[in-house]
Design a protein around this motif. Structure first.
Motif, mmCIF file in Angstrom:
data_model
loop_
_atom_site.group_PDB
_atom_site.id
_atom_site.type_symbol
_atom_site.label_atom_id
_atom_site.label_comp_id
_atom_site.label_asym_id
_atom_site.label_seq_id
_atom_site.Cartn_x
_atom_site.Cartn_y
_atom_site.Cartn_z
ATOM 1 N N GLU A 1 -11.629 2.907 10.330
ATOM 2 C CA GLU A 1 -10.547 2.399 11.233
ATOM 3 C C GLU A 1 -10.144 0.864 11.032
ATOM 4 N N ALA A 2 -11.119 0.137 10.764
ATOM 5 C CA ALA A 2 -11.023 -1.473 10.709
ATOM 6 C C ALA A 2 -10.538 -1.678 9.501
ATOM 7 N N VAL A 3 -11.107 -1.072 8.296
ATOM 8 C CA VAL A 3 -10.378 -1.315 6.899
ATOM 9 C C VAL A 3 -8.991 -0.730 7.076
ATOM 10 N N GLN A 4 -8.691 0.350 7.504
ATOM 11 C CA GLN A 4 -7.097 0.726 7.684
ATOM 12 C C GLN A 4 -6.302 -0.362 8.179
ATOM 13 N N LYS A 5 -6.994 -1.097 9.378
ATOM 14 C CA LYS A 5 -6.005 -2.054 9.832
ATOM 15 C C LYS A 5 -5.887 -3.142 9.050
ATOM 16 N N MET A 6 -6.830 -3.506 8.387
ATOM 17 C CA MET A 6 -6.976 -4.582 7.438
ATOM 18 C C MET A 6 -6.009 -4.481 5.938
ATOM 19 N N LEU A 7 -6.049 -3.118 5.750
ATOM 20 C CA LEU A 7 -4.815 -2.772 4.608
ATOM 21 C C LEU A 7 -3.279 -2.769 5.163
ATOM 22 N N LYS A 8 -2.876 -2.915 6.361
ATOM 23 C CA LYS A 8 -1.873 -3.056 6.824
ATOM 24 C C LYS A 8 -1.382 -4.090 6.422
ATOM 25 N N ALA A 9 -2.394 -5.303 6.741
ATOM 26 C CA ALA A 9 -1.875 -6.800 6.313
ATOM 27 C C ALA A 9 -1.808 -6.819 5.082
ATOM 28 N N MET A 10 -2.782 -6.539 4.059
ATOM 29 C CA MET A 10 -2.815 -6.260 2.578
ATOM 30 C C MET A 10 -1.493 -5.703 1.904
ATOM 31 N N SER A 11 -0.948 -4.664 2.653
ATOM 32 C CA SER A 11 0.064 -4.054 2.222
ATOM 33 C C SER A 11 1.576 -4.722 2.304
ATOM 34 N N PHE A 12 1.322 -5.994 3.142
ATOM 35 C CA PHE A 12 2.482 -6.613 3.251
ATOM 36 C C PHE A 12 2.490 -7.625 1.937
ATOM 37 N N THR A 13 3.989 -7.629 1.429
ATOM 38 C CA THR A 13 4.136 -8.393 0.428
ATOM 39 C C THR A 13 5.350 -9.148 0.142
ATOM 40 N N GLY A 14 5.657 -9.980 -0.884
ATOM 41 C CA GLY A 14 6.857 -10.630 -1.038
ATOM 42 C C GLY A 14 8.205 -9.750 -0.571
ATOM 43 N N LEU A 15 8.026 -8.265 -0.915
ATOM 44 C CA LEU A 15 9.103 -7.549 -0.734
ATOM 45 C C LEU A 15 9.547 -7.451 0.749
ATOM 46 N N ASP A 16 8.691 -7.735 1.685
ATOM 47 C CA ASP A 16 8.848 -7.664 3.066
ATOM 48 C C ASP A 16 9.252 -9.148 3.575
ATOM 49 N N LEU A 17 8.874 -10.037 2.964
ATOM 50 C CA LEU A 17 9.269 -11.560 3.426
ATOM 51 C C LEU A 17 10.503 -12.273 2.684
ATOM 52 N N ILE A 18 10.931 -11.401 1.465
ATOM 53 C CA ILE A 18 11.987 -12.309 0.732
ATOM 54 C C ILE A 18 13.259 -12.491 1.600
ATOM 55 N N ASP B 1 -5.403 5.859 -0.035
ATOM 56 C CA ASP B 1 -4.816 6.684 0.950
ATOM 57 C C ASP B 1 -4.497 5.977 2.341
ATOM 58 N N MET B 2 -5.257 4.896 2.489
ATOM 59 C CA MET B 2 -5.177 4.062 3.942
ATOM 60 C C MET B 2 -3.892 3.071 3.488
ATOM 61 N N LEU B 3 -3.494 2.895 2.464
ATOM 62 C CA LEU B 3 -2.443 1.723 2.403
ATOM 63 C C LEU B 3 -1.026 2.012 3.180
ATOM 64 N N SER B 4 -0.341 0.937 3.601
ATOM 65 C CA SER B 4 1.056 1.310 4.210
ATOM 66 C C SER B 4 2.009 1.085 2.850
ATOM 67 N N ALA C 1 1.811 -2.557 -3.037
ATOM 68 C CA ALA C 1 0.481 -2.241 -3.133
ATOM 69 C C ALA C 1 0.240 -0.747 -3.459
ATOM 70 N N ILE C 2 -0.439 -0.534 -4.416
ATOM 71 C CA ILE C 2 -0.679 0.689 -5.213
ATOM 72 C C ILE C 2 -1.967 1.610 -4.819
ATOM 73 N N ALA C 3 -2.992 0.585 -5.080
ATOM 74 C CA ALA C 3 -4.405 1.070 -4.809
ATOM 75 C C ALA C 3 -5.308 0.194 -4.150
ATOM 76 N N ALA C 4 -6.145 0.671 -3.358
ATOM 77 C CA ALA C 4 -7.068 -0.459 -2.796
ATOM 78 C C ALA C 4 -8.590 0.262 -2.700
ATOM 79 N N SER C 5 -9.440 -0.675 -2.727
ATOM 80 C CA SER C 5 -10.901 -0.201 -2.725
ATOM 81 C C SER C 5 -11.750 -0.969 -1.818
ATOM 82 N N VAL C 6 -12.919 -0.479 -1.324
ATOM 83 C CA VAL C 6 -14.033 -1.250 -0.597
ATOM 84 C C VAL C 6 -15.114 -1.454 -1.578
#
Length: 238
Positions: free
Chosen positions: A8-25, A197-200, A175-180
């Motif tokens: 659950e915590a990792v999924q929350k973290m990946l919400k942050a890591m899924s945010f990129t320049g596309l969202d902010l430009i 599969d947890m990536l936004s 973001a296309i892939a993630a690992s712990v």
């Protein structure tokens, strides 16, 4: 790790890591510059810091740390106060660079390695891990490492017992892939679990192309299906 990390915590973290320049430009062009993307990368990481704070604001066991690394840069690891696990965040590209630098030189002053050595040393002292710290790690270097840890973590330094690396792969600024991941004292991968599969994967952006930066060439709103599906990997380095 045996897949018993805090999903659950990792999924929350990946919400942050899924945010990129596309969202902010769009906001970046409006507030900062329409002709330059200098500082966009730092702004993305700054926004991820806010997202992490928001994700864990109601969780008394999770502490988002804000650690200055220079006058223009900070890192924002997350510490589980209950388990002592410190989560560090990297793009896969940057993490590979840190590993290669260590492999090439045999040493590194990167904060990730400092945290890693500290956590492994504490495990050995506690008798729960038989991995040997290299002999060249002298008492003096251990002392300096501990001083750096205290400087970075402050009062939380005594609570840090283990390190988990959250690594995210990006393609065209998505973001296309993630690992712990976990590593040995020689910065070799010892455990890896795919959490792609947890990536936004929903992004928003300005529709105006900017050919000055290929990573943000397509800023149209998009819903992206991951281009790569990774299999679960669990291995121990020799």
């Amino acid at each position: 790790m045996r897949e018993d990390f805090d999903k659950e915590a990792v999924q929350k973290m990946l919400k942050a890591m899924s945010f990129t320049g596309l969202d902010l430009i769009g906001d970046f062009k409006e507030a900062i510059s329409r002709t330059s993307q200098n500082g966009l990368s730092q702004a993305v990481w700054a926004k991820r810091s806010d997202i992490l704070e928001n994700q864990f604001k109601d969780d008394e066991h999770m502490e988002v740390l804000h650690i200055p690394r220079s006058s223009l840069w900070q890192i924002d690891p997350v510490l589980n106060l209950k388990t002592g696990v410190l989560y560090l965040f990297f793009s896969e590209k940057n993490l590979e660079k840190v590993q290669k630098d260590y492999t090439k030189k045999g040493l590194t002053t990167h904060y990730a390695y400092i945290f890693l050595q500290r956590s492994l040393s504490k495990k050995i002292i506690g008798g729960s891990n038989m991995e040997l710290i290299p002999l060249e790690k002298s008492d003096e270097s251990t002392k300096k490492r501990n001083e750096k840890i205290v400087k970075m973590l402050g009062d939380f330094s005594k609570k840090c017992k283990d390190i988990i690396f959250i690594s995210v792969s990006y393609f065209d600024n998505m973001a296309i892939a993630a690992s712990v991941n976990k590593y040995t004292s020689e910065f070799l991968l010892s455990e890896k679990h795919d959490v792609s599969d947890m990536l936004s994967i929903s992004y928003k952006g300005d529709s105006t192309p900017n050919m000055h930066n290929k990573d943000i060439a397509d800023e149209k709103t998009a819903l992206v299906t991951p281009l790569v599906t990774l299999k679960h990997i669990s291995k121990t380095a020799d």
